[in-house]
Scaffold this active site. Structure first.
Site, PDB file in Angstrom:
ATOM      1  N   CYS A 172      -1.814   8.940   2.556  1.00  0.00           N
ATOM      2  CA  CYS A 172      -1.645   8.470   1.174  1.00  0.00           C
ATOM      3  C   CYS A 172      -2.861   8.782   0.318  1.00  0.00           C
ATOM      4  CB  CYS A 172      -1.348   6.975   1.166  1.00  0.00           C
ATOM      5  SG  CYS A 172      -2.604   5.960   1.988  1.00  0.00           S
ATOM      6  N   GLU A 231       0.887  -1.170   0.000  1.00  0.00           N
ATOM      7  CA  GLU A 231       0.000   0.000   0.000  1.00  0.00           C
ATOM      8  C   GLU A 231       0.917   1.209   0.000  1.00  0.00           C
ATOM      9  OE1 GLU A 231      -1.604   3.104   0.360  1.00  0.00           O
ATOM     10  OE2 GLU A 231      -1.640   2.728   2.519  1.00  0.00           O
TER      11      GLU A 231
END
Length: 499
Positions: free
Chosen positions: A300, A266
């Site tokens: 993110c 990720e």
């Protein structure tokens, strides 16, 4: 009859101080708390104060932990699912009971504002609850066969899972891999980010220790790059769950591939938030501010590119800039602030360099663009073009670049024009139009009439392109991530072959 091993019972679950420094100072958690060969400071970014010292693990510690984890995992996987579920439920209860203390550490150690810290603890509790339910999930299926036999698949634990977690949402981003991995019968070796290894290292160790997790199943090893490399390379660790930058994730993926093991990555993002011409402008500004400025943009999924229809762009910039100017920035431990500090000086320098270069390239600074120490003002950049640094790159700071578009085709092309593909937000009064637009933009997640920062324990999380691959979250994705598929056939009598 041989008696199965059983899980432990909470030892001091009602103790008022879950994170007593006397337990973790200068130590690592591996077969219990034990001394480390080295230690490192725990620093408060808002003040620069040293909050304590944690043990630092070496590659040798990783090897020892992996060996212990592999031994302990076999008995853990053999337990009835109810016993594994019981540990996960207790872990969630303990975290909820000590929420205030863990939140305080998130505020001091990661620079979280109180509301963000509370959200992080709440979601992490939910991760434990969902993992407890996962322990009894169906783990196989019957298959058709042309032969006189029973044919089926069974999902079995991978064995030992390595987790490398980041600093920004450290508790959630560690727990969402640790909890399901344990529930499905695996052991875990965790390397937390050195900057947040109390709130998302020692805290996790203590939670599961008090929940009665048998010794050897969870190891918490703060350390540097050499520790992470040892974790990825160790042959007893079969799956690695990594959350961090794309550059670091690429190195993790390459090393994992050389050792023929799975890596769930990720990674970064530069997510588009798209405001269509029929959007509610007040709502759009609120969504855009939250998506770019929450936790000082150190997410993110942050809204890194604001694509606004040209009929609304001017007023959108004006209102977003006013919103940014009104947001208080400061020490979240001592004041009512909306934004706390950036994690460290290196990241502040990077954010400011991107903002400065973008203004130098011709963008207009509508708000912010300044900082005092690690406290960066929420920033709005107008009149940007797609080649400007703060628009084209992931900033990981509280920066909202705004670019105008005229048509849906142009919006789709702009939003898709990125090496990343993590999250997408679209706001419009026509949900069908929003859904149709989302179909044209590659992303792991898409949210209609919402901004880009969303996460739930029951939902699969991950991206495409340079945002990584693999999913964690939700029963299907967690089972896929932390188990292997075994094909099994059963005949009532031994098969007979020609020779």
């Amino acid at each position: 009859m041989t008696q199965r091993p059983t899980t432990g019972t909470p030892r001091t679950a009602d103790a008022p101080d879950l994170l007593d420094p006397g337990l973790w100072t200068g130590r690592i958690f591996s077969g219990g708390w034990r001394g480390a060969a080295a230690d490192a400071p725990v620093t408060e970014p808002a003040t620069g104060a040293e909050l304590g010292r944690v043990g630092v693990a070496s590659p040798a510690d990783v090897a020892e932990a992996a060996e212990r984890a592999a031994r302990a995992q076999r008995d853990w996987a053999a337990l009835p699912h109810r016993e594994r579920a019981r540990v996960l439920r207790r872990a969630g209860d303990i975290l909820e009971r000590h929420a205030g203390q863990v939140q305080d550490w998130l505020i001091r150690e990661s620079g979280s504002v109180p509301a963000k810290a509370a959200l992080e603890v709440s979601v992490s509790v939910h991760e434990c609850e969902e993992a407890a339910a996962l322990a009894s999930a169906p783990l196989g299926e019957l298959l058709p066969t042309d032969q006189d036999r029973l044919s089926l698949t069974k999902r079995v634990p991978v064995g030992v899972v390595g987790v490398i977690s980041p600093f920004n949402f450290p508790l959630i981003l560690a727990m969402r891999a640790i909890a399901p991995a344990l529930a499905l019968g695996n052991a875990v070796v965790l390397k937390p980010d050195p900057r947040t290894c109390v709130s998302a290292g020692a805290a996790i160790a203590r939670i599961f220790e008090e929940a009665g997790l048998p010794e050897g199943l969870l190891h918490v090893l703060p350390g540097g790059a050499d520790t992470g490399q040892a974790l990825v390379a160790d042959p007893r660790i079969r799956v690695v769950s990594f959350t961090g930058s794309t550059a670091a994730g690429r190195a993790v993926g390459e090393l994992a591939a050389r050792h023929l093991k799975r890596a769930h990555l990720e990674l970064g993002g530069n997510s588009a938030f798209v405001v269509l011409d029929d959007a509610d402008l007040d709502a759009a500004v609120g969504l855009g501010a939250w998506g770019s400025f929450l936790h000082s943009g150190q997410i993110c999924m942050a809204s890194g590119r604001h694509l606004v229809h040209s009929s609304l762009a001017g007023e959108y910039v004006e209102r977003l800039a006013a919103r940014a100017d009104a947001l208080p920035v400061g020490d979240p431990a001592t004041g009512e602030v909306a934004l706390g500090p950036i994690i460290d000086a290196r990241q502040v320098e990077r954010v400011h360099d991107l903002v400065t270069a973008t203004v130098k390239a011709g963008a207009r600074l509508a708000a912010g663009g300044t900082h005092e120490g690690l406290f960066y003002r929420p920033t709005v950049l107008a009149d940007v073009t797609r080649d400007m640094p703060a628009y084209a790159q992931e900033v990981f700071g509280p920066v909202a670049p705004v670019l105008a578009f005229d048509t849906l085709d142009e919006a789709a092309e702009l939003a898709a024009d990125s090496e990343y593909g993590l999250s997408l937000g679209i706001t419009t009064s026509d949900v069908g139009k929003g859904m149709a637009l989302a179909e044209r933009i590659p992303s792991g997640m898409a949210h209609i009439n919402d901004q880009t920062v969303n996460d739930e324990a029951v939902s699969p999380f991950g991206g495409v392109g340079n945002s990584g691959f693999g999913r964690v979250g939700g029963p299907a994705a967690n089972i896929e991530s932390f188990t292997e598929t075994r094909w099994i056939t059963v005949r009532s009598q031994a098969a007979v072959y020609p020779f």
